[in-house]
Design a protein around this motif. Structure first.
Motif, PDB file in Angstrom:
ATOM      1  N   LEU A  25      38.075  42.679  58.075  1.00  0.00           N
ATOM      2  CA  LEU A  25      38.030  43.158  59.407  1.00  0.00           C
ATOM      3  C   LEU A  25      38.871  42.829  60.283  1.00  0.00           C
ATOM      4  O   LEU A  25      39.742  43.381  61.054  1.00  0.00           O
ATOM      5  CB  LEU A  25      36.673  43.153  59.827  1.00  0.00           C
ATOM      6  CG  LEU A  25      35.532  44.054  59.130  1.00  0.00           C
ATOM      7  CD1 LEU A  25      34.044  43.770  59.764  1.00  0.00           C
ATOM      8  CD2 LEU A  25      35.721  45.443  59.216  1.00  0.00           C
ATOM      9  N   LEU A  30      40.427  43.983  64.111  1.00  0.00           N
ATOM     10  CA  LEU A  30      39.156  44.075  64.997  1.00  0.00           C
ATOM     11  C   LEU A  30      38.845  42.634  64.986  1.00  0.00           C
ATOM     12  O   LEU A  30      38.883  41.569  64.615  1.00  0.00           O
ATOM     13  CB  LEU A  30      38.018  44.730  63.941  1.00  0.00           C
ATOM     14  CG  LEU A  30      38.465  45.964  63.382  1.00  0.00           C
ATOM     15  CD1 LEU A  30      37.198  46.539  62.532  1.00  0.00           C
ATOM     16  CD2 LEU A  30      38.707  47.146  64.347  1.00  0.00           C
ATOM     17  N   ASP A  31      38.255  42.805  66.499  1.00  0.00           N
ATOM     18  CA  ASP A  31      37.651  41.608  66.897  1.00  0.00           C
ATOM     19  C   ASP A  31      36.281  41.136  66.428  1.00  0.00           C
ATOM     20  O   ASP A  31      35.182  41.874  66.552  1.00  0.00           O
ATOM     21  CB  ASP A  31      37.291  41.515  68.386  1.00  0.00           C
ATOM     22  CG  ASP A  31      37.115  40.207  69.369  1.00  0.00           C
ATOM     23  OD1 ASP A  31      36.596  39.476  68.581  1.00  0.00           O
ATOM     24  OD2 ASP A  31      37.274  39.884  70.212  1.00  0.00           O
ATOM     25  N   ALA A 311      37.361  49.016  57.772  1.00  0.00           N
ATOM     26  CA  ALA A 311      37.762  48.472  58.866  1.00  0.00           C
ATOM     27  C   ALA A 311      37.940  49.996  59.691  1.00  0.00           C
ATOM     28  O   ALA A 311      37.485  50.039  60.969  1.00  0.00           O
ATOM     29  CB  ALA A 311      39.014  48.079  58.933  1.00  0.00           C
ATOM     30  N   ALA A 315      36.030  50.301  63.193  1.00  0.00           N
ATOM     31  CA  ALA A 315      36.565  50.511  64.521  1.00  0.00           C
ATOM     32  C   ALA A 315      36.215  51.802  65.293  1.00  0.00           C
ATOM     33  O   ALA A 315      36.207  51.788  66.435  1.00  0.00           O
ATOM     34  CB  ALA A 315      38.155  50.554  64.126  1.00  0.00           C
ATOM     35  N   PRO A 320      35.382  47.651  70.302  1.00  0.00           N
ATOM     36  CA  PRO A 320      35.678  46.483  70.705  1.00  0.00           C
ATOM     37  C   PRO A 320      35.100  45.988  71.939  1.00  0.00           C
ATOM     38  O   PRO A 320      34.911  46.763  72.939  1.00  0.00           O
ATOM     39  CB  PRO A 320      37.291  46.452  70.607  1.00  0.00           C
ATOM     40  CG  PRO A 320      37.745  47.708  70.906  1.00  0.00           C
ATOM     41  CD  PRO A 320      36.449  48.682  70.277  1.00  0.00           C
TER      42      PRO A 320
END
Length: 331
Positions: A25, A30-31, A311, A315, A320
């Motif tokens: 991820l 992505l965080d 992912a 997302a 985020p």
């Protein structure tokens, strides 16, 4: 709006796969560090602690992706009963792999005999529960029965188990603020949450969440004994019911995950799940195979592939942190 991450149980291979998923991820942009709540059960408690307290995801993944050596068997041999450990030492030879059924049979037989002899039984709680523990599920006689088998098993000492967990968690030594882990009272079958506000030492709390009954010793918290939270649910996703967006990463589903997700969605949460692909599920294994270090590296690599594949969905459904702050200010 708040984000929650739920990390399920799944043994050594589950730890490797979950770290692989988080890495995949992250690789997709992505965080994976900024969460308002992280719920960890058993293996998930270890991953959550390392993710929040260490932050070096590349280092965590690299350690999981290493090929196993004979030294990787030592913790399992140390924890198990004597008869089981003897079979494991015999079976773990190059080219032969484990003798999992023989190992489990030996361990189960030894524990059954000891339980019939009355070893380890506690018929009622011998201390009040710690005030800082939050009960999330009431008494369960079936879980309490499983607990009696765990108490009867001839495992390593609590002190030895705590040191193993301490070494596994290093360099993290204190509770990450967002982390909560699950454990079960072996006498009553009650499921509780343990976190930084519980008054339970960090290593003890994670050890309790990881204490597979019969293989690891039950962990004493304030005079009562606790075992693996995964005996009740591999995920305990319900704990995140107050959060707007919930990401569940679950190496295993033993039947409770669908109901938990339905309840979360009924409460208004937006839920996304990442579960193993068929190929990853074969690598992770089931039952005693979850503790096979020889599967660890392949599980980590399969998890990274699953994370990259998931992912786009993650997302689109789990905003985020920056987007969440903008949404909150716009509201």
């Amino acid at each position: 709006m708040t984000r929650a991450l739920v990390l399920g149980g799944g043994g050594l291979t589950g730890i490797a796969w979950e770290i692989g998923v988080l890495t995949g991820l992250r690789d997709a942009g992505l965080d994976v560090h900024a969460w308002d709540l992280v719920v960890g059960t058993s293996a998930g408690s270890v991953v959550g602690a390392k993710l929040l307290g260490h932050h070096d995801l590349d280092g965590l993944f690299a350690a999981q992706a290493l090929d196993a050596t004979p030294d990787d068997d030592v913790p399992i041999r140390t924890m198990g009963g004597r008869a089981a450990a003897s079979f494991l030492r015999t079976g773990r030879r190059p080219g032969l792999g484990w003798l999992p059924r023989l190992w489990v049979a030996a361990f189960a037989l030894e524990t059954f005999v000891r339980r019939r002899a009355g070893r380890g039984r506690i018929r009622r709680p011998n201390a009040p529960p710690l005030r800082g523990l939050r009960q999330i599920v009431g008494p369960d006689p079936m879980l309490a029965r499983i607990g009696t088998y765990g108490l009867a098993a001839r495992t390593a000492s609590e002190a030895t188990f705590r040191e193993l967990v301490r070494a596994t968690l290093a360099p993290v030594t204190t509770w990450p603020e967002a982390l909560v882990v699950t454990a079960i009272d072996v006498v009553t079958g009650e499921t509780v949450l343990i976190d930084a506000r519980s008054g339970v030492p960090f290593v003890d709390g994670v050890a309790a969440s990881c204490s597979v009954p019969g293989l690891m010793p039950a962990v004493t918290l304030g005079g009562r004994r606790y075992m693996d939270g995964g005996m009740a649910s591999q995920t305990h996703a319900d704990v995140a019911r107050d959060d707007d967006d919930v990401l569940v990463i679950a190496p295993l589903d033993l039947g409770s995950l669908t109901g938990e997700i339905e309840r979360l969605r009924a409460a208004g949460s937006r839920v996304t799940t990442v579960t193993p692909s068929p190929e990853a599920a074969r690598v992770i294994g089931r039952n005693i195979a979850l503790l096979d270090p020889a599967r660890r590296a392949r599980s980590a690599l399969a998890g990274r592939d699953d994370g990259r594949q998931a992912a786009a969905t993650v997302a689109a459904t789990v905003p985020p942190p920056a987007a969440r702050r903008l949404a909150g200010s716009a509201g």
